[in-house]
Write a protein that holds these residues in place. Structure first.
Motif, PDB file in Angstrom:
ATOM      1  N   ILE A 110       9.963  -7.091   2.170  1.00 47.44           N
ATOM      2  CA  ILE A 110       8.966  -7.026   1.106  1.00 47.44           C
ATOM      3  C   ILE A 110       7.620  -6.987   1.812  1.00 47.44           C
ATOM      4  N   LYS A 111       6.835  -5.965   1.527  1.00 47.67           N
ATOM      5  CA  LYS A 111       5.622  -5.700   2.293  1.00 47.67           C
ATOM      6  C   LYS A 111       4.402  -5.696   1.374  1.00 47.67           C
ATOM      7  N   ALA A 112       3.308  -6.287   1.856  1.00 50.08           N
ATOM      8  CA  ALA A 112       2.081  -6.358   1.057  1.00 50.08           C
ATOM      9  C   ALA A 112       0.876  -6.000   1.917  1.00 50.08           C
ATOM     10  N   TYR A 113      -0.106  -5.407   1.274  1.00 54.80           N
ATOM     11  CA  TYR A 113      -1.377  -5.062   1.911  1.00 54.80           C
ATOM     12  C   TYR A 113      -2.490  -5.856   1.207  1.00 54.80           C
ATOM     13  N   PRO A 114      -2.675  -7.127   1.566  1.00 56.08           N
ATOM     14  CA  PRO A 114      -3.615  -7.977   0.816  1.00 56.08           C
ATOM     15  C   PRO A 114      -5.088  -7.770   1.151  1.00 56.08           C
ATOM     16  N   ILE A 115      -5.384  -7.231   2.351  1.00 56.42           N
ATOM     17  CA  ILE A 115      -6.786  -7.119   2.786  1.00 56.42           C
ATOM     18  C   ILE A 115      -7.096  -5.687   3.175  1.00 56.42           C
ATOM     19  N   LYS A 116      -8.212  -5.189   2.657  1.00 53.96           N
ATOM     20  CA  LYS A 116      -8.665  -3.837   2.968  1.00 53.96           C
ATOM     21  C   LYS A 116      -9.935  -3.915   3.807  1.00 53.96           C
ATOM     22  N   TYR A 117      -9.889  -3.307   5.020  1.00 57.23           N
ATOM     23  CA  TYR A 117     -11.049  -3.336   5.896  1.00 57.23           C
ATOM     24  C   TYR A 117     -12.063  -2.257   5.515  1.00 57.23           C
ATOM     25  N   ASN A 118     -11.564  -1.053   5.280  1.00 57.68           N
ATOM     26  CA  ASN A 118     -12.408   0.059   4.849  1.00 57.68           C
ATOM     27  C   ASN A 118     -11.527   1.021   4.053  1.00 57.68           C
ATOM     28  N   GLU A 119     -11.970   2.237   3.861  1.00 51.64           N
ATOM     29  CA  GLU A 119     -11.229   3.175   3.027  1.00 51.64           C
ATOM     30  C   GLU A 119      -9.843   3.496   3.580  1.00 51.64           C
TER      31      GLU A 119
END
Length: 222
Positions: A110-119
């Motif tokens: 189960i994979k998550a992308y909780p933080i976005k650095y830039n576009e």
């Protein structure tokens, strides 16, 4: 041993229920497929004496599937990522001693992308069960003063169940990723091995626990 068996069965049951709940929400139309590879470090506690780490590698392919059919966004936050890997593990003994266990492995994350650095760059985390089948065992120059029977006391377990966790950085709009991964095995790596009498180490009677630490690079191919 009993507590470990309960823990292993509970972990498997938890992930089966969770993945079955999510299955209805998987958006296969936007699935991505790619390859992953990298070096890894492995060691088995309470097995051989002397004992040291083995440096080897893993490689495989993956399918990354968004969770949430109704989500119209370009980059959903949650995914199921299933991988098929060839992973080398085991450990070394002395300078010229090798206890190599190589597996065909199926981790399901189960994979998550909780933080976005830039576009185009994201921080991700992933966790899930790993199911492995032993395809090759190789022993070179065993350290004991008696024959090491690879088909008896030195036989590695044919099956392995581990929990695998990883985190890393995704860039170029999630097409390329760097990760650091840790795998903890709930399986006894050598169920018939007991070096306690030969070495005088009482810990050798305990379950043989495999740890694998990996660095990986993955790339979406299509």
């Amino acid at each position: 041993m009993f507590k470990n068996l309960i823990s292993r069965k509970s972990s498997i049951l938890f992930f089966i229920i969770l993945i079955s709940k999510l299955n209805a929400q998987l958006d296969f139309r936007r699935a991505a497929y790619g390859a992953v590879a990298g070096p890894n470090y492995s060691k088995i506690l309470h097995a051989h004496n002397p004992s040291s780490e083995r440096y080897s590698f893993f490689s495989g392919i993956f399918a990354r599937i968004p969770i949430g059919i109704e989500c119209a966004c370009d980059n959903p936050k949650f995914y199921i990522q299933a991988q098929l890997e060839y992973i080398q593990s085991g450990e070394k003994g002395g300078e010229k001693t090798l206890y190599a266990n190589n597996f065909l492995s199926l981790p399901i994350y189960i994979k998550a992308y909780p933080i976005k650095y830039n576009e185009n760059s994201f921080f991700f985390i992933q966790a899930g069960p790993r199911f492995s089948y032993l395809v090759k065992q190789r022993v070179v120059n065993p350290a004991w003063g008696r024959p090491y029977a690879i088909n008896q006391d030195g036989k590695a377990n044919n099956f392995d169940f581990s929990v695998s966790v990883a985190s890393g950085i995704s860039f170029t709009n999630r097409k390329n990723e760097l990760l650091l991964r840790y795998d903890y095995s709930f399986t006894n790596a050598f169920p018939n091995l007991d070096e306690s009498e030969a070495t005088g180490d009482p810990l050798a009677r305990l379950r043989k626990i495999q740890h694998i630490l990996s660095i990986g690079f993955s790339r979406v191919l299509f």
